[in-house]
Design a protein around this motif. Structure first.
Motif, PDB file in Angstrom:
ATOM      1  N   LEU A 216       0.817  -1.218   0.000  1.00 50.34           N
ATOM      2  CA  LEU A 216       0.000   0.000   0.000  1.00 50.34           C
ATOM      3  C   LEU A 216       0.844   1.259   0.000  1.00 50.34           C
ATOM      4  O   LEU A 216       0.322   2.353  -0.153  1.00 50.34           O
ATOM      5  N   ASP A 217       2.152   1.100   0.216  1.00 47.24           N
ATOM      6  CA  ASP A 217       3.062   2.234   0.301  1.00 47.24           C
ATOM      7  C   ASP A 217       2.554   3.246   1.335  1.00 47.24           C
ATOM      8  O   ASP A 217       2.367   4.427   1.052  1.00 47.24           O
ATOM      9  N   LEU A 218       2.326   2.733   2.546  1.00 46.01           N
ATOM     10  CA  LEU A 218       1.793   3.564   3.626  1.00 46.01           C
ATOM     11  C   LEU A 218       2.801   4.626   4.054  1.00 46.01           C
ATOM     12  O   LEU A 218       4.004   4.366   4.103  1.00 46.01           O
ATOM     13  N   THR A 219       2.282   5.783   4.382  1.00 45.76           N
ATOM     14  CA  THR A 219       3.136   6.849   4.910  1.00 45.76           C
ATOM     15  C   THR A 219       3.384   6.588   6.394  1.00 45.76           C
ATOM     16  O   THR A 219       2.697   5.771   7.017  1.00 45.76           O
ATOM     17  N   GLU A 220       4.329   7.313   6.969  1.00 48.02           N
ATOM     18  CA  GLU A 220       4.587   7.181   8.406  1.00 48.02           C
ATOM     19  C   GLU A 220       3.344   7.534   9.203  1.00 48.02           C
ATOM     20  O   GLU A 220       3.019   6.864  10.193  1.00 48.02           O
ATOM     21  N   GLY A 221       2.661   8.597   8.787  1.00 48.60           N
ATOM     22  CA  GLY A 221       1.447   9.024   9.480  1.00 48.60           C
ATOM     23  C   GLY A 221       0.357   7.964   9.428  1.00 48.60           C
ATOM     24  O   GLY A 221      -0.308   7.691  10.434  1.00 48.60           O
ATOM     25  N   GLN A 222       0.178   7.363   8.261  1.00 51.38           N
ATOM     26  CA  GLN A 222      -0.822   6.308   8.131  1.00 51.38           C
ATOM     27  C   GLN A 222      -0.450   5.108   8.995  1.00 51.38           C
ATOM     28  O   GLN A 222      -1.308   4.535   9.671  1.00 51.38           O
ATOM     29  N   THR A 223       0.820   4.754   8.977  1.00 53.56           N
ATOM     30  CA  THR A 223       1.288   3.624   9.774  1.00 53.56           C
ATOM     31  C   THR A 223       1.017   3.867  11.260  1.00 53.56           C
ATOM     32  O   THR A 223       0.547   2.978  11.966  1.00 53.56           O
ATOM     33  N   ALA A 224       1.285   5.080  11.716  1.00 55.83           N
ATOM     34  CA  ALA A 224       1.090   5.416  13.125  1.00 55.83           C
ATOM     35  C   ALA A 224      -0.378   5.351  13.533  1.00 55.83           C
ATOM     36  O   ALA A 224      -0.690   5.053  14.687  1.00 55.83           O
ATOM     37  N   VAL A 225      -1.281   5.598  12.594  1.00 53.29           N
ATOM     38  CA  VAL A 225      -2.719   5.551  12.892  1.00 53.29           C
ATOM     39  C   VAL A 225      -3.270   4.139  12.727  1.00 53.29           C
ATOM     40  O   VAL A 225      -4.051   3.662  13.553  1.00 53.29           O
ATOM     41  N   ILE A 226      -2.860   3.460  11.672  1.00 48.46           N
ATOM     42  CA  ILE A 226      -3.438   2.166  11.312  1.00 48.46           C
ATOM     43  C   ILE A 226      -2.958   1.029  12.216  1.00 48.46           C
ATOM     44  O   ILE A 226      -3.756   0.200  12.659  1.00 48.46           O
ATOM     45  N   PHE A 227      -1.669   0.984  12.536  1.00 44.05           N
ATOM     46  CA  PHE A 227      -1.145  -0.193  13.217  1.00 44.05           C
ATOM     47  C   PHE A 227      -1.609  -0.380  14.655  1.00 44.05           C
ATOM     48  O   PHE A 227      -1.819  -1.525  15.070  1.00 44.05           O
TER      49      PHE A 227
END
Length: 163
Positions: A51-62
């Motif tokens: 998905l080529d997640l951004t750092e911000g997305q990773t911090a919210v999603i995980f």
């Protein structure tokens, strides 16, 4: 650009190690726990890449992914217990109809709860992704699940050949 990717990867790796540490606490079912944990980590890493997640997305999603996975693991452990008890009930010649009805109702309810939790997480995830990432997620999910089923089938076949 490469430095940014390296930093992102390092942050994600640290996050995964933290998640795996937290995820592993409180379980005692050894080998199954390890397989489930390894699958979770592998899926998380591959999903991040696909998905080529951004750092911000990773911090919210995980954190939500971790919560969802822990809840599903608890529900599935309870489901496994109920199925074991249903098997024992089937072997019990004195079991009553009501016992079967109660056990089946509990199993159906637990299966629905697992499915609902998966749906809740997917709805949350899709709300965090761009349109392109949503499309990538659909393809990733299909491909990952198919690949795991194929690998499990091959492992099963290899195990049968060794007997």
């Amino acid at each position: 650009m490469k430095k940014g990717k390296l930093i992102s990867f390092s942050i994600m790796l640290a996050l995964f190690l933290l998640i795996s540490e937290v995820y592993g606490q409180g379980h005692t079912s050894g080998e199954r726990k390890n397989v489930r944990e390894n699958m979770f980590i592998l899926r998380s890493l591959r999903m991040t890449q696909a998905l080529d997640l951004t750092e911000g997305q990773t911090a919210v999603i995980f954190p939500e992914l971790n919560r969802a996975e822990k809840e599903k693991a608890e529900l599935q452990a309870e489901l496994a217990r109920e199925i074991r008890e249903l098997r024992q009930l089937l072997n019990n010649k004195k079991a009553e109809e009501k016992d079967f009805e109660d056990r089946v109702a509990k199993i159906v309810d637990l299966r629905e709860k697992v499915s609902l939790r998966e749906s809740e997480f997917e709805k949350f995830l899709l709300s965090q992704l761009t349109s392109v990432q949503k499309a990538r997620y659909i393809i990733f999910n299909i491909d990952f699940n198919r690949g795991m089923m194929e690998r499990m089938g091959r492992a099963r076949m290899a195990g049968q050949k060794n007997k």
